[in-house]
Design an enzyme around this catalytic site. Structure first.
Site, mmCIF file in Angstrom:
data_model
loop_
_atom_site.group_PDB
_atom_site.id
_atom_site.type_symbol
_atom_site.label_atom_id
_atom_site.label_comp_id
_atom_site.label_asym_id
_atom_site.label_seq_id
_atom_site.Cartn_x
_atom_site.Cartn_y
_atom_site.Cartn_z
ATOM 1 C CD GLU A 101 -3.102 -0.364 0.092
ATOM 2 O OE1 GLU A 101 -3.159 -0.030 -1.111
ATOM 3 O OE2 GLU A 101 -3.671 -1.359 0.545
ATOM 4 C CG HIS A 102 -0.130 4.837 0.621
ATOM 5 N ND1 HIS A 102 -0.633 5.955 0.000
ATOM 6 C CD2 HIS A 102 -1.107 4.409 1.461
ATOM 7 C CE1 HIS A 102 -1.859 6.211 0.460
ATOM 8 N NE2 HIS A 102 -2.169 5.284 1.344
ATOM 9 C CB THR A 103 4.461 0.357 -2.683
ATOM 10 O OG1 THR A 103 3.336 -0.409 -3.116
ATOM 11 C CG2 THR A 103 4.781 0.007 -1.242
ATOM 12 C CG ASP A 104 0.448 2.954 -6.671
ATOM 13 O OD1 ASP A 104 0.614 3.769 -5.733
ATOM 14 O OD2 ASP A 104 -0.611 2.888 -7.326
ATOM 15 C CB SER B 12 -24.261 6.774 -13.234
ATOM 16 O OG SER B 12 -24.349 6.088 -11.997
ATOM 17 N N GLY C 21 -16.245 4.867 -2.890
ATOM 18 C CA GLY C 21 -15.678 5.453 -1.672
ATOM 19 C C GLY C 21 -15.226 4.436 -0.645
ATOM 20 C CG LEU D 184 -13.218 -2.123 -2.104
ATOM 21 C CD1 LEU D 184 -14.452 -2.951 -1.797
ATOM 22 C CD2 LEU D 184 -11.976 -2.918 -1.742
ATOM 23 C CB SER D 185 -10.280 0.222 -7.777
ATOM 24 O OG SER D 185 -9.044 0.414 -7.200
ATOM 25 C CG ASP E 208 -6.396 2.035 -7.678
ATOM 26 O OD1 ASP E 208 -5.777 1.275 -6.919
ATOM 27 O OD2 ASP E 208 -6.798 3.160 -7.330
HETATM 28 C C1 GLA Z 1 -5.224 4.657 -4.220
HETATM 29 C C2 GLA Z 1 -4.456 5.024 -5.489
HETATM 30 C C3 GLA Z 1 -3.449 3.934 -5.844
HETATM 31 C C4 GLA Z 1 -2.569 3.587 -4.645
HETATM 32 C C5 GLA Z 1 -3.407 3.339 -3.388
HETATM 33 C C6 GLA Z 1 -2.577 3.163 -2.135
HETATM 34 O O1 GLA Z 1 -6.017 3.536 -4.458
HETATM 35 O O2 GLA Z 1 -5.341 5.230 -6.567
HETATM 36 O O3 GLA Z 1 -2.674 4.349 -6.951
HETATM 37 O O4 GLA Z 1 -1.609 4.584 -4.409
HETATM 38 O O5 GLA Z 1 -4.322 4.402 -3.153
HETATM 39 O O6 GLA Z 1 -1.824 2.013 -2.191
#
Ligand code: GLA
Length: 353
Positions: free
Chosen positions: A27-30, A61, A112, A115-116, A162
């Site tokens: 997480e928060h690595t990309d 939508s 929100g 989960l993308s 994501d």
């Molecule tokens: C969000 C961002 C991703 C990623 C995550 C944290 O989902 O869209 O690119 O940085 O946070 O891992």
């Protein structure tokens, strides 16, 4: 439920869909050129696309019951329409003219919850455009266009996690991805384990401002360490010279990358769970993106028998938690955890389990 035909009085030309994703580790690595490990969730976003009857794009939508008309030359729309329009624009910018379209969106990916839902929408729209216009785009290029749409039209400086997950992951595997090289591998889930995902019911607050601030802190740390990105540092001791808070931020990214890399060796479910627990502690203490609701939910999950590990997933500041649990136990564990959590005054819900 209303369909394309009822809404636009004509038939769609193509139908396409893409899943949401949950990130198991990384997480928060990309945006630090690092490593991630998402999987697809069963919830999907589906788009039906046809040609517009006039010279405007029309987007609808179902879940939001929102209808937006866009004159191609006007300023970009807001809300869900910004993602759809963003995809159309990045395809055009890549050299493929797009005629005025009617786009009908329906989705079971919660909005929100981390989960993308936005990447699922982007990838679904881009898949639809790919077949409608017979574009020569592979799944990686498609993810990159989705990320571009998100950055340019939704204003989020996100990484590629994501969109790559929604474009390339399936729900039977974990997708190991090197976000610098985009090298990837589909890995089996740890033997004897399955996944639970519970939405905390607390919508992500500060997600955009907090996210962009963390990103800036990481860039500052990389700069001070003299590397291109924090991915280039592998020893957490190296952060010792940095001032706080960027020392802790950098330490999270370095230890988190190391945790994802450990999975490549093929580890057991209890080992994987321990990495998830450590990831959560690091996100809470070093990266400071947890909130009380996520703490409560993770604490409940981690204390239950047959739970190998649990952590917040996604950007944090609210959203969902993911747990790795003994095979066959997901439903019972999710139900019990949710009861305990909601009894504490929250309004969570089970998304996977
Ligand atoms: C969000 C961002 C991703 C990623 C995550 C944290 O989902 O869209 O690119 O940085 O946070 O891992």
């Amino acid at each position: 439920m209303m369909d394309f035909q009822q809404r636009f009085k004509t038939s769609p030309e193509v139908i396409a869909s893409a899943p949401g994703r949950v990130n198991l580790l990384g997480e928060h690595t990309d945006y630090n050129d690092g490593f991630v490990l998402p999987t697809a969730i069963p919830q999907r976003t589906t788009v039906a696309i046809g040609f517009s009857a006039d010279d405007r794009h029309h987007f609808y939508s179902v879940e939001l019951n929102e209808s937006v008309a866009v004159v191609p030359a006007d300023s970009p729309p807001q809300g869900f329409a910004s993602y759809v329009y963003g995809c159309i624009r990045v395809v055009e910018t890549a050299g493929h003219p797009v005629p005025p379209l009617a786009v009908f969106v329906t989705s079971s990916v919660p909005i929100g919850s981390g989960l993308s839902s936005s990447a699922a929408l982007e990838v679904a729209v881009l898949r639809g455009l790919r077949s409608l216009l017979q574009l020569d785009l592979d799944d990686v290029k498609l993810a990159q266009l989705g990320q571009q749409a998100e950055m340019q039209y939704a204003g989020v400086s996100c990484g590629i996690l994501d969109q790559m997950a929604c474009s390339l992951a399936d729900s039977e595997h974990m997708l190991f991805l090197d976000t610098r090289t985009l090298d990837r591998q589909l890995l089996p889930f740890p033997t004897g384990a399955e996944m639970v995902v519970i939405d905390s019911g607390v919508a992500r607050s500060l997600a955009t401002s907090g996210y962009n601030q963390r990103r800036a802190e990481c860039e500052a740390a990389a700069h001070q360490l003299g590397v291109k990105a924090l991915r280039d540092v592998t020893d957490p001791q190296q952060v010792a010279s940095l001032p706080e808070p960027i020392r802790r931020r950098a330490r999270h990214v370095i230890t988190e990358n190391n945790r994802v890399l450990k999975v490549l060796a093929g580890i057991s479910a209890p080992e994987f769970g321990a990495l998830m627990n450590a990831s959560h502690a690091s996100l809470r203490d070093d990266y400071e993106v947890s909130v009380p609701a996520l703490e409560r939910l993770v604490e409940i999950l981690q204390a239950m028998p047959d739970v190998f590990g649990a952590r917040l997933t996604g950007a944090g500041f609210g959203g969902a938690c993911v747990a790795l649990v003994a095979a066959g136990q997901a439903q019972a564990i999710a139900t019990n955890a949710l009861n305990l959590y909601n009894r504490a005054g929250y309004n969570g819900r089970i998304l996977v389990g």
